[in-house]
Write an enzyme that holds these catalytic residues in place. Structure first.
Site, PDB file in Angstrom:
ATOM      1  N   LYS A 112      19.627   7.094  17.614  1.00 49.92           N
ATOM      2  CA  LYS A 112      19.840   6.300  16.407  1.00 49.92           C
ATOM      3  C   LYS A 112      18.817   6.593  15.325  1.00 49.92           C
ATOM      4  CE  LYS A 112      21.562   2.237  14.582  1.00 49.92           C
ATOM      5  NZ  LYS A 112      22.733   2.901  13.988  1.00 49.92           N
TER       6      LYS A 112
ATOM      7  N   GLU B 260      31.174  12.229  15.701  1.00 49.77           N
ATOM      8  CA  GLU B 260      30.071  11.776  16.553  1.00 49.77           C
ATOM      9  C   GLU B 260      30.541  10.938  17.732  1.00 49.77           C
ATOM     10  OE1 GLU B 260      27.089   9.247  14.715  1.00 49.77           O
ATOM     11  OE2 GLU B 260      28.553   8.517  13.285  1.00 49.77           O
TER      12      GLU B 260
ATOM     13  N   CYS C 121      13.489   8.590  20.899  1.00 51.79           N
ATOM     14  CA  CYS C 121      12.630   8.146  21.980  1.00 51.79           C
ATOM     15  C   CYS C 121      12.236   6.684  21.742  1.00 51.79           C
ATOM     16  CB  CYS C 121      11.373   8.978  22.144  1.00 51.79           C
ATOM     17  SG  CYS C 121      11.700  10.675  22.596  1.00 51.79           S
TER      18      CYS C 121
ATOM     19  N   ASN D 140       6.644   9.685  21.364  1.00 53.58           N
ATOM     20  CA  ASN D 140       7.806   9.868  20.484  1.00 53.58           C
ATOM     21  C   ASN D 140       7.348  10.743  19.336  1.00 53.58           C
ATOM     22  OD1 ASN D 140      10.043   9.602  18.806  1.00 53.58           O
ATOM     23  ND2 ASN D 140       9.448   7.575  18.082  1.00 53.58           N
ATOM     24  N   GLY D 141       8.078  11.820  19.050  1.00 51.90           N
ATOM     25  CA  GLY D 141       7.694  12.703  17.941  1.00 51.90           C
ATOM     26  C   GLY D 141       7.549  14.125  18.436  1.00 51.90           C
TER      27      GLY D 141
ATOM     28  N   LYS E 149      32.268   9.827  11.564  1.00 53.04           N
ATOM     29  CA  LYS E 149      32.409   8.855  12.663  1.00 53.04           C
ATOM     30  C   LYS E 149      33.233   9.466  13.800  1.00 53.04           C
ATOM     31  CE  LYS E 149      29.898   6.297  11.885  1.00 53.04           C
ATOM     32  NZ  LYS E 149      29.126   6.170  10.714  1.00 53.04           N
TER      33      LYS E 149
ATOM     34  N   TRP F  19      14.775  11.219  23.921  1.00 54.41           N
ATOM     35  CA  TRP F  19      15.705  12.122  23.237  1.00 54.41           C
ATOM     36  C   TRP F  19      14.981  13.457  23.229  1.00 54.41           C
ATOM     37  CZ3 TRP F  19      16.020  15.236  18.851  1.00 54.41           C
ATOM     38  CH2 TRP F  19      17.311  15.630  18.487  1.00 54.41           C
TER      39      TRP F  19
ATOM     40  N   HIS G 156      42.218  24.740  -2.757  1.00 56.44           N
ATOM     41  CA  HIS G 156      41.297  25.868  -2.952  1.00 56.44           C
ATOM     42  C   HIS G 156      40.876  26.486  -1.618  1.00 56.44           C
ATOM     43  CE1 HIS G 156      41.136  25.071  -7.213  1.00 56.44           C
ATOM     44  NE2 HIS G 156      40.931  23.798  -6.944  1.00 56.44           N
TER      45      HIS G 156
ATOM     46  N   ARG H 127      17.808   4.714  21.120  1.00 53.66           N
ATOM     47  CA  ARG H 127      16.932   5.712  20.497  1.00 53.66           C
ATOM     48  C   ARG H 127      16.970   7.056  21.214  1.00 53.66           C
ATOM     49  NH1 ARG H 127      13.422   3.159  16.981  1.00 53.66           N
ATOM     50  NH2 ARG H 127      12.144   5.037  16.924  1.00 53.66           N
TER      51      ARG H 127
ATOM     52  N   GLU I 177      32.745  10.117   5.519  1.00 53.67           N
ATOM     53  CA  GLU I 177      32.240   9.148   6.498  1.00 53.67           C
ATOM     54  C   GLU I 177      33.230   8.972   7.654  1.00 53.67           C
ATOM     55  OE1 GLU I 177      29.530   7.927   7.179  1.00 53.67           O
ATOM     56  OE2 GLU I 177      29.875   6.073   8.269  1.00 53.67           O
TER      57      GLU I 177
HETATM   58  C1  F6R Z   1      25.881   8.210  11.682  1.00 56.30           C
HETATM   59  C2  F6R Z   1      24.490   7.807  11.603  1.00 56.30           C
HETATM   60  C3  F6R Z   1      23.510   8.775  11.064  1.00 56.30           C
HETATM   61  C4  F6R Z   1      22.461   8.053  10.209  1.00 56.30           C
HETATM   62  C5  F6R Z   1      21.373   9.046   9.763  1.00 56.30           C
HETATM   63  C6  F6R Z   1      20.351   8.404   8.862  1.00 56.30           C
HETATM   64  O1  F6R Z   1      26.684   7.194  12.193  1.00 56.30           O
HETATM   65  O2  F6R Z   1      24.131   6.728  11.997  1.00 56.30           O
HETATM   66  O3  F6R Z   1      24.141   9.782  10.340  1.00 56.30           O
HETATM   67  O4  F6R Z   1      23.091   7.495   9.106  1.00 56.30           O
HETATM   68  O5  F6R Z   1      20.744   9.568  10.896  1.00 56.30           O
HETATM   69  O6  F6R Z   1      19.715   7.350   9.509  1.00 56.30           O
HETATM   70  P1  F6R Z   1      18.888   6.265   8.712  1.00 56.30           P
HETATM   71  O7  F6R Z   1      19.863   5.492   7.874  1.00 56.30           O
HETATM   72  O8  F6R Z   1      18.227   5.435   9.757  1.00 56.30           O
HETATM   73  O9  F6R Z   1      17.909   7.018   7.849  1.00 56.30           O
END
Ligand code: F6R
Length: 616
Positions: free
Chosen positions: A611, A492, A2, A101-102, A489, A75, A508, A27, A485
């Site tokens: 984010k 998502e 949010c 937000n929250g 990527k 969000w 395994h 956000r 990683e």
């Molecule tokens: C993936 C991504 C998330 C963040 C995770 C932690 O691309 O961006 O997995 O890495 O939500 O976020 P931060 O680093 O802000 O604590």
């Protein structure tokens, strides 16, 4: 999660607020809404979906001109992404508008209380109760909106940033903060409130961090901050060091493309000023004494998502260079399993945003056990560094695309710096050994730049593979977190099945997934130095190929041993194995973004995500 914006000043509030929301849309983008007060009347518009839907609505049904306004991009947590659940929420008398937000954890009890008092609730959200509670309290506090906010906040539990306006006090915006982010932007004859400085950076760089449990009353020419009891609060003012253009696309098609391209600079900025002329590391800025570092007997990394993958790489580096045992744990798991940590444990909390609630709760728990917490963070003044004993900032600049790229690379750099510094302080390595690694680290920005040359090749590969039902990633040693990683990527951004495995684990179980043509991306470590590791993964590549997999091999320039087993070979510059994630991750980022684009998805704002994950 949010995005929140508030404005009071001389400009057209709606324009400032909508522009701010555009910069905060990363956000959350389930709905957007705004409220303004004009001629003593409160008016709102809100719409499910992305900000553009709200803009269309505002075009068809404009709001009156006003110099005070608030806005929200959502969000969804409580209640689906509908028009009715979009913020702002308004009291029954139509006079108070609130954005949030929250999560208000005791909202069910408050809803029941309001219903019993005859209030009709018109949404499924936890937020709406605040609008009704404010309306009920205001007459008892002489229509003082800040005092009403303090009174209501004392009744709320959970995490919340709240911002409210009232039509009878048309020159005041009030904000409150517990556990979720809120910053004040201080202008000339105007003031701003936002979840992130990006919302107001085009107007002012002068910012104020709000602390826990604080309420701020904003007028055109004043900012008054108190605690929830009404006592004046100390605040920290700071200048934002980046400018508005840093949060613009700057000619790139997407923020993610721009942020991938910015990685050489981000890596170099994160090294800047931290290495002395003789190669000794200078991390005094961290605020952790050398004695503290000598005393530790264990390091525990806590983080989420991509930051967790950076932590996994840190484990290999830390244990190798310092011989101090290191555990890496998902913050959301750490907090609730009674972990064994104490005063001799150093907690490394890694977070781009500094606002990830799982990480905040984990670090609070660790501090209660007497552990020291060192934050690695990209956001100045955010909650995680504020609540840690020490901080090492990454200097990635603002990361707007929801999928993390440049923040990840800078987290890796910060982890390497911390590990080398601990080795330097504890004397685990000779000065010249550390200086040699530091020299290699200093070469990395140039190597990251070189690996960007694979961009077109990775885009073509994505186009070829876009119909694959699933993509697997394998790696060993630090190549394993890179595989995780790469898979994250792809999940998502391209919404496809992708999994990362430790290459040695394949046999395994997961090898059963292989069938004709399944793409397997194989991350190959440097053949120099650790030849056994290299040999092992070359065998793993042969194993998957023998079962019909299509192998996409990421290997160093000059590594000829992999050529016979690669259906597609992606070259990366040679570098020491421990540092290789800085280059091997980059083609995977490009691949995932290209795959998303090839499938017609929104690269910067993937579905269901936000984010900054400010709820547990
Ligand atoms: C993936 C991504 C998330 C963040 C995770 C932690 O691309 O961006 O997995 O890495 O939500 O976020 P931060 O680093 O802000 O604590």
């Amino acid at each position: 999660m949010c995005g929140i914006v508030g404005y009071v000043g001389e400009k057209q509030a709606l324009q400032v607020v909508v522009e701010g929301l555009r910069r905060l849309e990363y956000r959350g983008y389930d709905s957007a809404g705004v409220a303004v007060v004009a001629d003593g009347v409160l008016d709102t518009r809100k719409k499910a979906g992305k900000l553009v839907n709200l803009e269309t609505l505002l075009g068809a049904d404009p709001l009156p001109q006003s110099t005070i306004g608030i806005g929200h991009t959502r969000w969804a947590t409580h209640g689906g992404p509908t028009d009715a659940n979009a913020h702002p929420h308004v009291s029954e008398d139509g006079k108070v508008a609130v954005i949030h937000n929250g999560i208000i954890e005791n909202f069910a009890e408050l809803r029941a209380e309001l219903s019993a008092a005859g209030v009709t609730l018109s949404s499924e959200t936890d937020t709406e109760v605040v609008a009704h509670l404010l309306a009920a309290v205001l007459p008892t506090v002489r229509m003082d909106l800040a005092e009403a906010m303090r009174t209501v906040c004392r009744r709320l539990s959970g995490a919340f940033t709240l911002v409210a306006v009232h039509s009878d006090v048309p020159d005041v915006v009030v904000g409150a903060r517990r556990n979720s982010p809120l910053v004040v932007g201080r202008g000339q004859g105007e003031n701003f409130l936002a979840s992130d400085v990006a919302a107001f950076i085009a107007h002012t760089r002068s910012a104020i961090e709000l602390g826990q449990d604080q309420v701020v009353e904003l007028r055109r020419d004043s900012v008054v901050v108190t605690d929830f009891e009404g006592a004046p609060a100390d605040v920290t003012e700071y200048e934002v060091t980046w400018d508005a253009s840093a949060a613009e696309k700057g000619g790139y098609e997407t923020f993610m493309a721009k942020e991938i391209a910015e990685q050489p600079k981000a890596v170099s900025d994160t090294l800047l000023g931290r290495i002395g002329p003789t190669g000794r590391l200078q991390l005094d800025e961290m605020r952790l004494s050398e004695n503290d570092l000598r005393e530790i007997d264990k390091v525990v990394v806590i983080a989420c998502g991509t930051a967790y993958h950076a932590g996994l790489v840190a484990k290999y580096a830390l244990e190798h260079w310092t011989r101090v045992p290191c555990e890496v744990e998902l913050a959301s798991e750490f907090r609730y399993r009674d972990p064994v940590v104490g005063p001799r444990t150093l907690i490394l909390a890694i977070s781009q945003s500094g606002e990830t609630m799982d990480t905040i709760m984990a670090l609070r728990y660790a501090r209660e056990q007497g552990s020291k917490v060192l934050a690695i963070c990209n956001t100045q003044g955010s909650t995680i560094p504020r609540e840690s004993d020490a901080v090492l900032y990454t200097h990635a600049g603002p990361e707007v695309a929801v999928a993390s790229t440049k923040a990840f690379l800078t987290q890796l750099v910060a982890c390497y710096l911390v590990a080398l510094y601990v080795a330097q302080v504890r004397g685990n390595k000779f000065g010249d050994e550390i200086a040699a690694v530091v020299r290699e680290l200093k070469d990395m920005p140039q190597k990251v730049d070189l690996v960007l040359d694979t961009t077109e090749e990775m885009k073509a590969l994505a186009e070829e593979l876009k119909d694959a039902p699933s993509v697997l990633f394998i790696g060993r040693h630090v190549g394993f977190p890179v595989a995780l990683e790469g898979a994250l990527k792809l999940k998502e951004l391209a919404y496809m099945h992708a999994e990362g495995f430790a290459a040695g684990e394949l046999k395994h179980g997961p090898i059963a997934l292989l069938e004709e043509g399944v793409p397997v991306i194989c991350i190959v470590p440097s053949p120099a130095g650790r030849s056994v590791l290299h040999e092992k993964i070359v065998s793993n590549i042969q194993e998957v190929r023998a079962r019909g997999a299509r192998t996409i091999v990421i290997a160093e320039e000059g590594d000829e041993s992999v050529v016979p087993y690669a259906d597609h070979l992606v070259r990366i510059p040679a570098c020491p194995t421990l540092l290789q994630p800085l280059v091997s991750t980059v083609p995977l980022q490009v691949f995932a973004a290209a795959m998303a684009a090839a499938k017609g998805h929104d690269v910067d704002q993937p579905r269901n995500l936000a984010k900054s994950v400010t709820v547990e």
